[in-house]
Design an enzyme around this catalytic site. Structure first.
Site, PDB file in Angstrom:
ATOM      1  N   HIS A 146       0.863  -1.201   0.000  1.00 14.17           N
ATOM      2  CA  HIS A 146       0.000   0.000   0.000  1.00 14.17           C
ATOM      3  C   HIS A 146       0.894   1.245   0.000  1.00 14.17           C
ATOM      4  O   HIS A 146       1.707   1.390  -0.897  1.00 14.17           O
ATOM      5  CB  HIS A 146      -0.940  -0.097   1.211  1.00 14.17           C
ATOM      6  CG  HIS A 146      -2.082   0.869   1.239  1.00 14.17           C
ATOM      7  ND1 HIS A 146      -2.415   1.717   0.217  1.00 14.17           N
ATOM      8  CD2 HIS A 146      -2.996   1.112   2.217  1.00 14.17           C
ATOM      9  CE1 HIS A 146      -3.466   2.429   0.547  1.00 14.17           C
ATOM     10  NE2 HIS A 146      -3.850   2.093   1.766  1.00 14.17           N
ATOM     11  N   HIS A 164      -2.343  -2.232  -9.696  1.00 15.55           N
ATOM     12  CA  HIS A 164      -3.339  -1.600  -8.826  1.00 15.55           C
ATOM     13  C   HIS A 164      -4.604  -2.442  -8.841  1.00 15.55           C
ATOM     14  O   HIS A 164      -4.970  -3.017  -9.853  1.00 15.55           O
ATOM     15  CB  HIS A 164      -3.663  -0.182  -9.328  1.00 15.55           C
ATOM     16  CG  HIS A 164      -4.278   0.678  -8.286  1.00 15.55           C
ATOM     17  ND1 HIS A 164      -5.617   0.651  -8.012  1.00 15.55           N
ATOM     18  CD2 HIS A 164      -3.721   1.556  -7.430  1.00 15.55           C
ATOM     19  CE1 HIS A 164      -5.862   1.511  -7.031  1.00 15.55           C
ATOM     20  NE2 HIS A 164      -4.742   2.066  -6.650  1.00 15.55           N
ATOM     21  N   ASP A 209       2.793   5.440  -6.577  1.00 16.88           N
ATOM     22  CA  ASP A 209       4.058   5.295  -5.832  1.00 16.88           C
ATOM     23  C   ASP A 209       5.278   5.173  -6.714  1.00 16.88           C
ATOM     24  O   ASP A 209       6.408   5.180  -6.210  1.00 16.88           O
ATOM     25  CB  ASP A 209       3.957   4.058  -4.922  1.00 16.88           C
ATOM     26  CG  ASP A 209       2.950   4.285  -3.804  1.00 16.88           C
ATOM     27  OD1 ASP A 209       2.036   3.457  -3.645  1.00 16.88           O
ATOM     28  OD2 ASP A 209       3.056   5.331  -3.131  1.00 16.88           O
TER      29      ASP A 209
HETATM   30  C1  SDX Z   1      -1.433   2.138  -3.348  1.00 17.70           C
HETATM   31  O1  SDX Z   1      -6.166   0.755  -3.366  1.00 17.70           O
HETATM   32  C2  SDX Z   1      -5.681   1.935  -3.557  1.00 17.70           C
HETATM   33  O2  SDX Z   1      -6.321   2.835  -4.023  1.00 17.70           O
HETATM   34  C3  SDX Z   1      -4.259   2.117  -3.073  1.00 17.70           C
HETATM   35  C4  SDX Z   1      -3.587   3.444  -3.473  1.00 17.70           C
HETATM   36  C5  SDX Z   1      -4.198   4.612  -2.750  1.00 17.70           C
HETATM   37  O3  SDX Z   1      -4.077   5.739  -3.255  1.00 17.70           O
HETATM   38  O4  SDX Z   1      -4.711   4.413  -1.611  1.00 17.70           O
HETATM   39  O5  SDX Z   1      -3.685   3.654  -4.876  1.00 17.70           O
HETATM   40  C6  SDX Z   1      -2.099   3.446  -3.078  1.00 17.70           C
HETATM   41  O6  SDX Z   1      -1.406   1.310  -2.480  1.00 17.70           O
HETATM   42  C7  SDX Z   1      -0.883   1.873  -4.715  1.00 17.70           C
HETATM   43  C8  SDX Z   1      -0.291   0.439  -4.853  1.00 17.70           C
HETATM   44  C9  SDX Z   1       1.128   0.455  -4.293  1.00 17.70           C
HETATM   45  N1  SDX Z   1       1.657  -0.923  -4.201  1.00 17.70           N
HETATM   46  C10 SDX Z   1       2.618  -1.339  -5.037  1.00 17.70           C
HETATM   47  O7  SDX Z   1       3.099  -0.689  -5.965  1.00 17.70           O
HETATM   48  C11 SDX Z   1       3.127  -2.739  -4.727  1.00 17.70           C
HETATM   49  C12 SDX Z   1       3.228  -3.539  -6.017  1.00 17.70           C
HETATM   50  N2  SDX Z   1       1.874  -3.794  -6.525  1.00 17.70           N
HETATM   51  C13 SDX Z   1       1.268  -5.049  -6.219  1.00 17.70           C
HETATM   52  O8  SDX Z   1       1.607  -5.625  -5.019  1.00 17.70           O
HETATM   53  C14 SDX Z   1      -0.195  -5.115  -6.643  1.00 17.70           C
HETATM   54  O9  SDX Z   1      -0.287  -4.628  -7.920  1.00 17.70           O
HETATM   55  C15 SDX Z   1      -1.257  -4.445  -5.771  1.00 17.70           C
HETATM   56  C16 SDX Z   1      -1.147  -4.861  -4.357  1.00 17.70           C
HETATM   57  C17 SDX Z   1      -1.141  -2.971  -5.875  1.00 17.70           C
HETATM   58  C18 SDX Z   1      -2.608  -4.881  -6.316  1.00 17.70           C
HETATM   59  O10 SDX Z   1      -2.684  -6.236  -6.135  1.00 17.70           O
HETATM   60  P1  SDX Z   1      -3.978  -7.095  -6.550  1.00 17.70           P
HETATM   61  O11 SDX Z   1      -5.057  -6.234  -7.089  1.00 17.70           O
HETATM   62  O12 SDX Z   1      -4.299  -7.989  -5.419  1.00 17.70           O
HETATM   63  O13 SDX Z   1      -3.473  -7.901  -7.793  1.00 17.70           O
HETATM   64  P2  SDX Z   1      -2.789  -9.301  -7.695  1.00 17.70           P
HETATM   65  O14 SDX Z   1      -1.741  -9.285  -6.636  1.00 17.70           O
HETATM   66  O15 SDX Z   1      -3.871 -10.325  -7.634  1.00 17.70           O
HETATM   67  O16 SDX Z   1      -2.031  -9.365  -9.101  1.00 17.70           O
HETATM   68  C19 SDX Z   1      -2.679  -9.855 -10.273  1.00 17.70           C
HETATM   69  C20 SDX Z   1      -1.537 -10.439 -11.104  1.00 17.70           C
HETATM   70  C21 SDX Z   1      -0.725 -11.491 -10.351  1.00 17.70           C
HETATM   71  O17 SDX Z   1      -0.128 -12.315 -11.337  1.00 17.70           O
HETATM   72  P3  SDX Z   1      -0.745 -13.842 -11.545  1.00 17.70           P
HETATM   73  O18 SDX Z   1      -0.815 -14.475 -10.159  1.00 17.70           O
HETATM   74  O19 SDX Z   1      -2.125 -13.605 -12.141  1.00 17.70           O
HETATM   75  O20 SDX Z   1       0.212 -14.508 -12.475  1.00 17.70           O
HETATM   76  O21 SDX Z   1      -0.590  -9.392 -11.416  1.00 17.70           O
HETATM   77  C22 SDX Z   1       0.651  -9.693 -10.801  1.00 17.70           C
HETATM   78  C23 SDX Z   1       0.369 -10.704  -9.714  1.00 17.70           C
HETATM   79  O22 SDX Z   1       1.537 -11.490  -9.474  1.00 17.70           O
HETATM   80  N3  SDX Z   1       1.147  -8.436 -10.230  1.00 17.70           N
HETATM   81  C24 SDX Z   1       2.412  -8.059 -10.278  1.00 17.70           C
HETATM   82  C25 SDX Z   1       2.429  -6.802  -9.653  1.00 17.70           C
HETATM   83  N4  SDX Z   1       1.204  -6.466  -9.260  1.00 17.70           N
HETATM   84  C26 SDX Z   1       0.406  -7.498  -9.608  1.00 17.70           C
HETATM   85  N5  SDX Z   1       3.518  -8.657 -10.776  1.00 17.70           N
HETATM   86  C27 SDX Z   1       4.668  -7.969 -10.641  1.00 17.70           C
HETATM   87  N6  SDX Z   1       4.773  -6.741 -10.060  1.00 17.70           N
HETATM   88  C28 SDX Z   1       3.678  -6.143  -9.557  1.00 17.70           C
HETATM   89  N7  SDX Z   1       3.789  -4.953  -8.983  1.00 17.70           N
END
Ligand code: SDX
Length: 431
Positions: free
Chosen positions: A268, A307, A363
């Site tokens: 997050h 996201h 971020d």
């Molecule tokens: C914020 O919710 C909000 O609004 C939050 C926010 C706000 O203003 O409050 O916008 C702020 O928290 C932004 C997000 C910051 N976090 C990151 O940058 C961390 C990296 N991102 C991930 O951890 C992820 O994208 C999330 C947590 C942001 C979202 O995760 P989801 O929606 O649960 O998606 P998921 O983990 O189910 O991913 C779907 C697929 C997966 O691959 P498969 O299992 O289908 O093969 O996408 C892949 C994930 O492995 N994936 C990524 C990835 N994010 C998702 N692969 C590599 N790098 C990534 N960053």
């Protein structure tokens, strides 16, 4: 004319049910009418991490994830970043309309006059280890504020809620700066009422021996815009935490401390700090392909990408990327930006990211600006919390005014052991 209803046929009983569709949702409690017998509890929906559950009706922030749209009370984030100020946006989030000149001036004055914290808070912070993470100090000190304002527990009084809202918007930057000064072994700097909200934060962070701190106007404006971009984001993890803790009628200081704790997670708000660690670890453009390979192999994540809602470019990331170069012109370029831009270019052309609709989020570039401003890594999530404070409070206030809201208490599916008798210790076998 098609009916706005869902007809569900329960194949276990052959019965059919007509469920109303409102705002693209069905009332979950209607599922409880679907039973196999009179004493059946009825159906629930199963939705881990609430991926497809609307927990509230809100009129604050609108996001269209597919089209990369973000609006605060109907105003596009790009226009607010261009034309507004953080306190003006805070008023908008809290009150639903942009303030008049008089309203804004009075709000600014109120916030300015509440920036000081009790001296006990300075002593409290001095009790932390010299290397305590500022986010840990911020979470603790926000919660501690509740002990200075016991009347804040009276959350049913709108005037009292408004006073606590002003105090929190005013004092969170002071606590944040105190945490930074403690970390650096520097004496704290008291607020300067002559400065703007962002200017005063820079003053409390960076003033040294000069009689009066003069913020760099480019940095001051950029920080104000960054606070605007972080101000609210509908029902994200930390805002949902604010609402859940607030739903038990806990005071706003305890609820906001819980929200900040949720924000601190690397998935997050903690991601901005992780992005810089990641870019430093990559080290140079020629090592990007090797890193991307690790990401695609599932060995690590591309921090700052992806996201839950945006399946397009996060509109905030676009503004921040542009803002970065303005700040670099004023204070010097952060060399990591070249690696970041190249990571983005490669990722956006790679099927792994395209298929999963992974784009830069808020971020990905924000930490680069903070670092160029002289903000250390462990303060980056703290700045996210400063920006998000009015959003958390606006959502908390909306919850208190929502007649449909009550204490949050989700259900579960139990698949644990069936009822069984106690076993005396002497008769137990190793598990
Ligand atoms: C914020 O919710 C909000 O609004 C939050 C926010 C706000 O203003 O409050 O916008 C702020 O928290 C932004 C997000 C910051 N976090 C990151 O940058 C961390 C990296 N991102 C991930 O951890 C992820 O994208 C999330 C947590 C942001 C979202 O995760 P989801 O929606 O649960 O998606 P998921 O983990 O189910 O991913 C779907 C697929 C997966 O691959 P498969 O299992 O289908 O093969 O996408 C892949 C994930 O492995 N994936 C990524 C990835 N994010 C998702 N692969 C590599 N790098 C990534 N960053």
């Amino acid at each position: 004319m098609a009916k706005e209803t869902l007809t569900i046929i329960d194949n276990r009983t052959g019965k059919s049910y007509e469920i109303p569709i409102t705002h693209g949702t069905i009332p979950a409690m209607k599922l409880r009418e679907i039973k196999v017998s009179e004493d059946d509890f009825g159906l629930m929906s199963y939705d881990p991490a609430y991926q497809n559950t609307a927990s509230t009706i809100s009129r604050i922030t609108y996001i269209d994830g597919e089209r990369g749209i973000l609006e605060y009370r109907g105003y596009p984030i790009e226009e607010l970043a261009e034309h507004s100020t953080f306190l003006e946006v805070a008023w908008l989030l809290l009150n639903g309309e942009l303030p008049t000149k008089e309203e804004l001036e009075s709000f600014q004055r109120e916030v300015t006059l509440h920036t000081m914290v009790h001296e006990n808070m300075r002593e409290f912070i001095e009790g932390f280890r010299y290397d305590a993470h500022p986010m840990g100090i911020l979470i603790s000190t926000i919660a501690a504020l509740s002990t200075f304002y016991p009347e804040a527990k009276n959350v049913s009084d709108p005037a009292n809620r408004r006073l606590q809202i002003i105090r929190l918007i005013a004092k969170v930057p002071t606590l944040a700066a105190y945490a930074y000064r403690h970390r650096r072994g520097l004496p704290i700097v008291y607020p300067d009422n002559d400065l703007s909200y962002a200017g005063n934060f820079l003053n409390m962070m960076f003033k040294m021996t000069e009689l009066k701190y003069k913020p760099n106007p480019v940095v001051e404006r950029a920080l104000d815009v960054l606070f605007i971009l972080h101000a609210d984001h509908e029902q994200n993890c930390s805002t949902s935490t604010m609402r859940i803790v607030g739903s038990s009628k806990a005071d706003p200081y305890s609820a906001l401390a819980a929200a900040a704790a949720a924000l601190s997670g690397p998935l997050h708000g903690g991601a901005n700090e992780q992005v810089i660690h990641m870019l430093r670890q990559i080290g140079s453009k020629d090592r990007i392909p090797e890193f991307i390979k690790k990401v695609k192999a599932g060995e690590t994540k591309l921090m700052g990408f992806g996201h839950r809602v945006y399946k397009n470019y996060d509109p905030r990331a676009k503004v921040i990327k542009r803002l970065a170069y303005e700040v670099f012109d004023a204070v010097g370029k952060n060399p990591l930006i070249d690696i970041a831009v190249e990571v983005e270019r490669i990722a956006l052309e790679d099927d792994y990211f395209i298929k999963r609709k992974l784009y830069p989020n808020v971020d990905f570039y924000s930490g680069l600006i903070y670092e160029a401003m002289g903000i250390p890594l462990d303060m980056m999530t703290v700045l996210f919390a400063i920006g998000r404070t009015p959003g958390w409070l606006a959502q908390w206030e909306e919850m208190h005014n929502d007649p449909e809201q009550k204490i949050a208490r989700p259900r579960q599916v139990y698949l644990g052991p069936a009822r069984r008798p106690f076993v005396p210790i002497g008769e137990r076998k190793k598990g």
